[in-house]
Design an enzyme around this catalytic site. Sequence first.
Site, PDB file in Angstrom:
ATOM      1  N   ASP A 143      34.547  18.545  -0.056  1.00 50.21           N
ATOM      2  CA  ASP A 143      35.729  19.388   0.028  1.00 50.21           C
ATOM      3  C   ASP A 143      35.439  20.613  -0.831  1.00 50.21           C
ATOM      4  O   ASP A 143      34.651  20.543  -1.765  1.00 50.21           O
ATOM      5  CB  ASP A 143      36.954  18.609  -0.489  1.00 50.21           C
ATOM      6  N   ASP A 196      40.214  10.894   4.639  1.00 51.83           N
ATOM      7  CA  ASP A 196      39.861  10.452   3.292  1.00 51.83           C
ATOM      8  C   ASP A 196      41.130  10.387   2.463  1.00 51.83           C
ATOM      9  O   ASP A 196      42.126  11.039   2.789  1.00 51.83           O
ATOM     10  CB  ASP A 196      38.857  11.418   2.644  1.00 51.83           C
ATOM     11  N   CYS A 247      40.591 -12.026   5.093  1.00 55.20           N
ATOM     12  CA  CYS A 247      39.761 -10.856   4.740  1.00 55.20           C
ATOM     13  C   CYS A 247      38.358 -11.344   4.389  1.00 55.20           C
ATOM     14  O   CYS A 247      38.209 -12.339   3.679  1.00 55.20           O
ATOM     15  CB  CYS A 247      40.383 -10.149   3.538  1.00 55.20           C
ATOM     16  N   CYS A 285      36.083  -9.590   2.645  1.00 54.75           N
ATOM     17  CA  CYS A 285      35.457  -8.790   1.570  1.00 54.75           C
ATOM     18  C   CYS A 285      34.967  -9.737   0.468  1.00 54.75           C
ATOM     19  O   CYS A 285      35.374 -10.888   0.389  1.00 54.75           O
ATOM     20  CB  CYS A 285      36.438  -7.754   1.017  1.00 54.75           C
ATOM     21  N   CYS A 327      37.881 -11.373  -1.609  1.00 54.35           N
ATOM     22  CA  CYS A 327      38.659 -12.444  -0.971  1.00 54.35           C
ATOM     23  C   CYS A 327      37.814 -13.680  -0.647  1.00 54.35           C
ATOM     24  O   CYS A 327      38.330 -14.788  -0.605  1.00 54.35           O
ATOM     25  CB  CYS A 327      39.343 -11.920   0.283  1.00 54.35           C
ATOM     26  N   HIS A 367      38.409  -4.784  -2.415  1.00 56.02           N
ATOM     27  CA  HIS A 367      39.365  -5.264  -1.411  1.00 56.02           C
ATOM     28  C   HIS A 367      40.116  -4.109  -0.735  1.00 56.02           C
ATOM     29  O   HIS A 367      40.189  -4.047   0.496  1.00 56.02           O
ATOM     30  CB  HIS A 367      40.363  -6.260  -2.009  1.00 56.02           C
TER      31      HIS A 367
HETATM   32 ZN   LIG Z   1      39.660  -8.697   0.685  1.00 59.29          ZN
END
Ligand SMILES: [Zn+2]
Length: 372
Positions: free
Chosen positions: A90, A269, A307, A309, A312, A338
């Site tokens: 940016d 973003d 989830c 990730c 998790c 997460h």
């Molecule tokens: Zn997660």
Amino acid sequence: MLKFDIKKKDGLARVGTIYTPHGDIKTPAFVGAATRATVKALTMQEMRDLGSQAILANTYHLILRPGADLIKEASGLAEFSSWHGPTFTDSGGFQIFSLPDVKITENGARFRSYIDGSKFEMTPESSMQNQWAIGADIHMAFDHLAKSESRKDMEKAMRRTHDWLDRCVEENEKLKKEAKKNNQPEQYLYAVVQGGTFNDLRAESAKYCASKNVDGFGIGGVFTANGMAEMLKTVNSILPEDKPRHLLGMGQEPIDLFDGAENGCDTFDCVGPTRMARNGSLYTYDGRINIKNAKYTHDFTPIMPDCDCECCKNYTRAYLHHLFRTDEITAKVLASIHNEHFVVSVTNKIRESILDETFKDYKKSFLERYYG
Ligand SMILES: [Zn+2]
């Protein structure tokens, strides 16, 4: 020209691929906010592991520290940060015009470094030179942020943004030729559409930007939460279909991802997901939760059971609650993994749903569950 393919369309929504010198971006895509060449609390490997495709850094922050020349010496943003993938910068206009002691002239903006008080001047030309030195694949033109939300200020800021765009394009052409002569990889310029909350100004700005020799478009400035979808519809109906569009600093609400994609934006973003994570505010499909809340003390389930990730898959709400209560650094890391994974994967699902023509159903079921 920046290569951009559209694979599928549904109204203004589209699925495509942006081909940058550092790799491809499958769109719609959520771009990680790496303001100072790092995503707060996350390593670049963690960003790759959670599925991020691109990062966006801020020219204003990087010229103050460590300086554009140092990043050039390190072979550019992607190499310096060890991200190695597609990058955006940016221009920093938004941050510069928010400074208390900034002086603005037709030529540009003068301000002092908040670090050591040294004087800086940012002009459309120096913004382009700095962005070429930082070396992101995609640059934003230097835009002027209105000092208030009044129509008069918005219009004035828009006109100056247009004047400055002409100067950015001219300087960019010079820098492009120089890079070609030196066998350096190509870098690309997006014009920034302004006009604030006024639909007619947005339309005028979109027309102006569309007529310029640029590779894509950023959509910046302020918009009200309720008016965003309408404004994006106006702007993206005017912008040429065959060039990519980036929604700059969209809101932190998942509904913005749906509104953005539905109304023709390809990338987005926002610093919101990682900022909220550092405060213990975590996304779930059933809305946001505050993990610091006492009710999670004995909750041995993951933040979000469905989830995948790293947070998790391995840790419980009770553990995260403990980390936040004891102010451990790991709390911010796991929470950021997460939240960033959440916005990246929701955007991926939006892409899949446009491809298999189930976008409207996905949007409805997601929003009903999320916002109750
Ligand atoms: Zn997660």
